[in-house]
Design a protein around this motif. Structure first.
Motif, short mmCIF file in Angstrom:
data_model
loop_
_atom_site.label_atom_id
_atom_site.label_comp_id
_atom_site.label_asym_id
_atom_site.label_seq_id
_atom_site.Cartn_x
_atom_site.Cartn_y
_atom_site.Cartn_z
N ALA A 133 1.00 -1.21 0.17
CA ALA A 133 0.05 0.00 0.07
C ALA A 133 0.64 1.36 -0.03
O ALA A 133 2.00 1.30 0.42
CB ALA A 133 -1.06 -0.08 0.99
N GLY B 192 -5.83 -1.35 0.91
CA GLY B 192 -4.76 -0.53 0.40
C GLY B 192 -3.79 -1.00 -0.71
O GLY B 192 -3.35 -0.40 -1.43
N THR C 103 -0.96 4.47 4.34
CA THR C 103 -2.33 3.85 4.23
C THR C 103 -2.97 2.81 4.91
O THR C 103 -4.04 2.82 5.45
CB THR C 103 -2.31 3.62 2.60
N THR C 104 -1.94 1.87 5.27
CA THR C 104 -2.56 0.77 6.17
C THR C 104 -2.92 1.37 7.56
O THR C 104 -4.11 1.15 7.92
CB THR C 104 -1.59 -0.14 6.26
N LEU D 165 -6.25 3.33 7.39
CA LEU D 165 -7.27 2.35 7.15
C LEU D 165 -7.62 1.49 8.65
O LEU D 165 -8.95 1.52 8.94
CB LEU D 165 -7.13 1.29 6.19
#
Length: 388
Positions: free
Chosen positions: A43, A74, A47-48, A51
Motif C-alpha cells: 500500500a 490499501g 495507508t494501512t 485504514l
C-alpha cells in the motif's frame, strides 16, 4: 517459466507520481531482458495505518476478518494505480489480488499462514500480458475469505510467487539499498552488508530490523529463493545485499514500542511464552522489581489477539524500546523505557562492534545523547519461548 519478480514497498510510493517512476523502471527491465515481470506492491506509505484507524473509529471491536478485508484495500488500490501507470506506457499488463493470486491460507486473520499455492492464475495472466501486478500481503482462506499475511508482509507474497513460478531470485525494493549492521538513519557508521545468511537476517528481522519480513526470509530459505535487496534512485536501481545461505555480520537493531504484558505468576508467563513460540512470535521474559512479564518483539497485533483468547490475567502495562546486539557468541536484548537512551545504547554497541566506522547517519541525529543509561539485559537465546 521465465519471470522476474520485483517487490516495491510502501516507501516506493510516497506520492501518486511515484507509480509512474516505478512503471518506468518496469518498462526498462522489460526492454532489457526476455523475462516477463511480476511486480508485487505494498500500500502507499501511511495507508494501512489510516485504514486501521478509520475501521477502529467505526467499531473498535471490529472482527479480525472484517479488519483484514478493510486493510487489504490499501494494497488493492496500489495495485490498480501501478497497473494504470504501466498501461499508460503501452505495455500489456494485468493485476491480481487475493482472490485471484492462487495463494490459500489458514484462517488466522491478521497473520495467516500459507497452506497451498497455485501458479496457474499467474501463468494464465502471462498468456496475453507482459507484466502482472500483484497485491502484496493478502490471500484467501479455504472458505474464500480474505486474509492478511501480517503487517508489512508484501515481502512474503513476493517470495511465495517467485518460489511457485520456479524462480530462484526475488528483488525487494525499499528506501535503502540493502541490509546494514544497524539502522543507518539512527546509527552513524552503519555498514552495508553485501551478503548475509538467511538465519542471520531472520534473527535481525525478529528483533526489529525493518528491511525484510521475517516470514519472507524463512520461506525463501526453505524454497531456495535468493533475496536481492535494492533501492530505486534517480540513476536507476542500486543493489545492496544478497540474502543467501552464506554470510555473517555483527549487528544491532532497535525495536520501538515493544509492548510489555504483566503476568500473575511464573507459570502464566511460561505458558504465554510457549504459546508465542508455537506461533513463531518472538517474545522474551522480563523480571524486575515490579514482577514478571513478557515483552513482545514481533507480530505484535497477532500476539495480543492470541493473548485475548486465553484465560489469563495478562494485560499490557506499557512498552519498551528493545536494543538487540547480535554477534558470533550470543544474542542479547536490552530493554529501555526511553527511546533516545535506547538509540544512544545502540550507537555505543555499534561503535564497539565497528570501531573504525565513521560516518553520518542517513536521517537526522536524535537530539540528546545521555552519557549513562540503565537497562535490563537478557540473553534471549537462553530465554523460554524465544524462537532460535
Amino acid at each position: 517459466m521465465n519471470a522476474t519478480v520485483l517487490k516495491f514497498g510502501g516507501s516506493s510510493f510516497l506520492h501518486p507520481k511515484d507509480y509512474g517512476r516505478v512503471a518506468g523502471h518496469i518498462a526498462d527491465r522489460l526492454a532489457a531482458g526476455k523475462n516477463k515481470i511480476v511486480a508485487v506492491v505494498s500500500a502507499m506509505s501511511g495507508t494501512t495505518g489510516n485504514l486501521k484507524a478509520v475501521m477502529l473509529n467505526v467499531n473498535n471491536q471490529a472482527s479480525p476478518s472484517n479488519l483484514d478485508a478493510a486493510l487489504a484495500t490499501g494494497e488493492m488500490l496500489s495495485t490498480c494505480l501501478l497497473e494504470a501507470a504501466v498501461s499508460r506506457l503501452g505495455i500489456p499488463v494485468m493485476s491480481l489480488n487475493a482472490y485471484s493470486l492462487g495463494i490459500r491460507t489458514n484462517s488466522d486473520f491478521g497473520r495467516a499462514s500459507i497452506d497451498s499455492v497455485d501458479p496457474k492464475p499467474t501463468i494464465a495472466a502471462f498468456q496475453e500480458h507482459d507484466v502482472v501486478i500483484a497485491a502484496g500481503a493478502q490471500a484467501i482462506d479455504q472458505s474464500g475469505r480474505l486474509t492478511m499475511l501480517g503487517r508489512n508482509s508484501s515481502d512474503l507474497t513476493a517470495v511465495v510467487i517467485a518460489a511457485m513460478l520456479g524462480e530462484h531470485a526475488c528483488e525487494i525494493y525499499s528506501d535503502v539499498p540493502g541490509i546494514y549492521t544497524a539502522d543507518p538513519c539512527l546509527v552513524p557508521g552503519a555498514q552495508l552488508i553485501p551478503e548475509i545468511a538467511y538465519r542471520t537476517i531472520l534473527q535481525m528481522s525478529r528483533h526489529g530490523a525493518k528491511v525484510l519480513h521475517h516470514r519472507a526470509v524463512d520461506y525463501a530459505e526453505k524454497h531456495g529463493v535468493t533475496i536481492v535487496c535494492k533501492s530505486l534512485t534517480s540513476d536507476g536501481a542500486v543493489a545492496g545485499t544478497f540474502v543467501t545461505g552464506h554470510g555473517n555480520a555483527c549487528s544491532v537493531t532497535v525495536a520501538r514500542d515493544a509492548p510489555v504484558l504483566s503476568c500473575a505468576s511464573l507459570q502464566e508467563c511460561d505458558n504465554l511464552c510457549a504459546l508465542f513460540a508455537r506461533h513463531e512470535i518472538n517474545a522474551i521474559r522480563v523480571e524486575d522489581s515490579h514482577g514478571v512479564g513478557i515483552c513482545i518483539l514481533s507480530d505484535i497485533d497477532f500476539a495480543l489477539r492470541l493473548v485475548a483468547r486465553t484465560n489469563t490475567s495478562s494485560v499490557p502495562i506499557g512498552s519498551r524500546s528493545a536494543v538487540t546486539e547480535l554477534d558470533s557468541s550470543a544474542l542479547r536484548v536490552h530493554l529501555h523505557s526511553d527511546y533516545e537512551r535506547a538509540i544512544s545504547l545502540a550507537r555505543q554497541i555499534h561503535e564497539r562492534m565497528y570501531p573504525a566506522a565513521v560516518s553520518e547517519p542517513f536521517g537526522s541525529r536524535m537530539a540528546g545523547q545521555p552519557s549513562a543509561y540503565s537497562s535490563l539485559l537478557f540473553r534471549a537465546n537462553n530465554t523460554p519461548g524465544n524462537p532460535r
